[in-house]
Design an enzyme around this catalytic site. Structure first.
Site, PDB file in Angstrom:
ATOM      1  N   ASP A 113     -15.229  85.731 -89.142  1.00 47.02           N
ATOM      2  CA  ASP A 113     -15.593  84.364 -88.782  1.00 47.02           C
ATOM      3  C   ASP A 113     -15.960  84.256 -87.313  1.00 47.02           C
ATOM      4  O   ASP A 113     -15.119  84.468 -86.436  1.00 47.02           O
ATOM      5  CB  ASP A 113     -14.411  83.441 -89.093  1.00 47.02           C
ATOM      6  CG  ASP A 113     -14.655  82.013 -88.677  1.00 47.02           C
ATOM      7  OD1 ASP A 113     -15.816  81.570 -88.734  1.00 47.02           O
ATOM      8  OD2 ASP A 113     -13.686  81.339 -88.272  1.00 47.02           O
ATOM      9  N   ASP A 296     -22.292  79.851 -86.893  1.00 47.46           N
ATOM     10  CA  ASP A 296     -20.948  80.091 -87.405  1.00 47.46           C
ATOM     11  C   ASP A 296     -20.986  80.707 -88.795  1.00 47.46           C
ATOM     12  O   ASP A 296     -21.358  80.058 -89.766  1.00 47.46           O
ATOM     13  CB  ASP A 296     -20.187  78.764 -87.431  1.00 47.46           C
ATOM     14  CG  ASP A 296     -18.730  78.941 -87.817  1.00 47.46           C
ATOM     15  OD1 ASP A 296     -18.312  80.079 -88.053  1.00 47.46           O
ATOM     16  OD2 ASP A 296     -18.019  77.926 -87.873  1.00 47.46           O
TER      17      ASP A 296
END
Length: 415
Positions: A113, A296
């Site tokens: 992530d 992201d």
């Protein structure tokens, strides 16, 4: 099956199927880091094949779950001294794959992530709880290199919290290894909604140290400092048909992009944040109110300020149903362009459609109250190959190879 998530109080953390909620710290940085609720879409399994020093070939296979969609495919690797990481994908197209912790190594599945900076993995809850799923649990007593710590660890999510304590042990990603690396062993995931159904075990953040919970060093910072990477770079690729993906540590994969990278300097060295020029819908609407965007890998959709997303939805004929934007599949839709550094990154209809049901198309677009910037999640990263240049604090964007109209849909299904 809906997964809902949010950010910890200190910096934005994310997981597969979990979207971020506001945090006080991030409001001081760049507004509220909010990730929208999303639909369960994919789960992908992988294998890792070493190709030499620091190089691994990743095979990706798509599996059908009771409450998930399915996919099939392969991801291949770059050349040079780089590490290709096993990837799977679950509920929200977020990338996750296997690492090993301890001596001997214990396999754990973690989300990779870019919107967070900590590594945490679960330990078996005491007493054991029902409904915890089939997770791999880290077992400290079975590792000869484990070191405990008295420092507590806690991250707040919109869907709940995880709690545990910091510790240190050997962490390995393929052939890359970090000895005595500080991370969190989490013994309490009971407050985290849907964790029992999640296909990942923990989270491995690829953000910068300034957003690290507890101020512990990050995986990427330690890999760079150790000299194990050929370059302080990593790159993501998501197959355009939703069939899998690839994370390369130490370089990029030329097999998965075309043309030259357009580079953008970071404006927030914590998140992978850059200046946003504008969002445009065809030739009928231009939005310039938001001036920042975050790339992201832990967010599936394009997420923007609620007012701006509503305006976009009106222009493309989309309607909000149960928090999802939908449009008739047979209705023409103008393109959506994201302008960064003077370059228009265009997303066509098939880039935005993540699912179909009974002639209705679900769009990978979501609005978040209070958000004052855009999050470019996997809908964007599926269309464009993104190079994350840790050393120069910049990102590079190039067109993903093999993108063709009508072949970009994620083939999601509803259950």
């Amino acid at each position: 099956f809906l997964l809902d998530a949010s950010c910890p109080r200190r910096g934005c953390n994310a997981s597969v199927g979990f979207r971020c909620a506001p945090t006080q710290q991030h409001e001081q940085r760049a507004g509220q880091m909010t990730r929208a609720n999303v639909i369960a879409v994919l789960v992908i399994a992988v294998c890792v094949v070493p190709l030499g020093a620091g190089i691994i070939k990743v095979g990706v296979e798509r599996h059908r779950l009771k409450s998930h969609g399915s996919a099939n495919g392969q991801a291949w690797t770059a050349s040079g001294k780089a590490e290709d990481v096993p990837l799977r994908s679950t509920a929200t197209i977020a990338y996750f794959g296997d690492i090993e912790i301890g001596t001997p190594g214990q396999r754990m599945s973690v989300v990779f992530d870019t919107g967070s900076a900590n590594l945490w993995v679960p330990t078996r809850p005491k007493p054991p709880r029902l409904g915890q799923g089939t997770h791999h649990y880290y077992r400290p007593p079975k590792s000869s290199t484990y070191r405990s710590s008295s420092r507590t660890f806690s991250i707040e999510y919109g869907s709940g919290a995880v709690r545990g304590q910091f510790c240190s042990d050997t962490v390995a990603i393929g052939a890359l290894a970090l000895e005595d690396f500080a991370f969190a062993e989490v013994g309490d995931t009971s407050g985290l909604d849907h964790y029992g159904q999640a296909d990942f075990d923990g989270i491995l953040g690829l953000g910068f140290g300034s957003i690290s919970e507890g101020g512990v060093p990050t995986v990427m910072a330690q890999l760079v400092a150790s000299g194990q990477l050929d370059e302080p770079i990593f790159g993501f690729h998501l197959h355009t048909d939703g069939s899998g993906g690839e994370l390369v540590l130490g370089g990029v994969d030329p097999e998965h992009y075309v043309g030259a990278f357009q580079f953008l300097n970071l404006t927030d060295v914590g998140y992978w944040a850059v200046d946003l020029d504008r969002i445009r819908v065809g030739d009928v609407l231009t939005l310039t109110a938001s001036s920042a965007a975050i790339v992201d890998s832990g967010t599936s959709y394009l997420v923007g300020p609620e007012r701006e997303v509503r305006a976009i939805a009106a222009m493309i004929g989309a309607t909000s149903i149960l928090g999802m934007y939908t449009a008739p599949c047979d209705t023409p839709m103008p393109s959506l362009s994201v302008t960064l550094g003077g370059t228009d990154y265009i997303l066509e209809r098939d880039d935005l459609v993540v699912a179909e049901a009974a002639g209705v198309c679900v769009l990978g677009l979501s609005g978040a109250p209070g958000l004052d910037f855009w999050i470019l999640g996997d809908v964007f990263m599926q269309r464009y190959y993104v190079q994350f240049d840790w050393g120069r604090q910049r990102i590079g964007i190039a067109s993903a190879k093999g993108v063709q109209d009508g072949q970009r849909r994620l083939q999601a299904e509803f259950v």
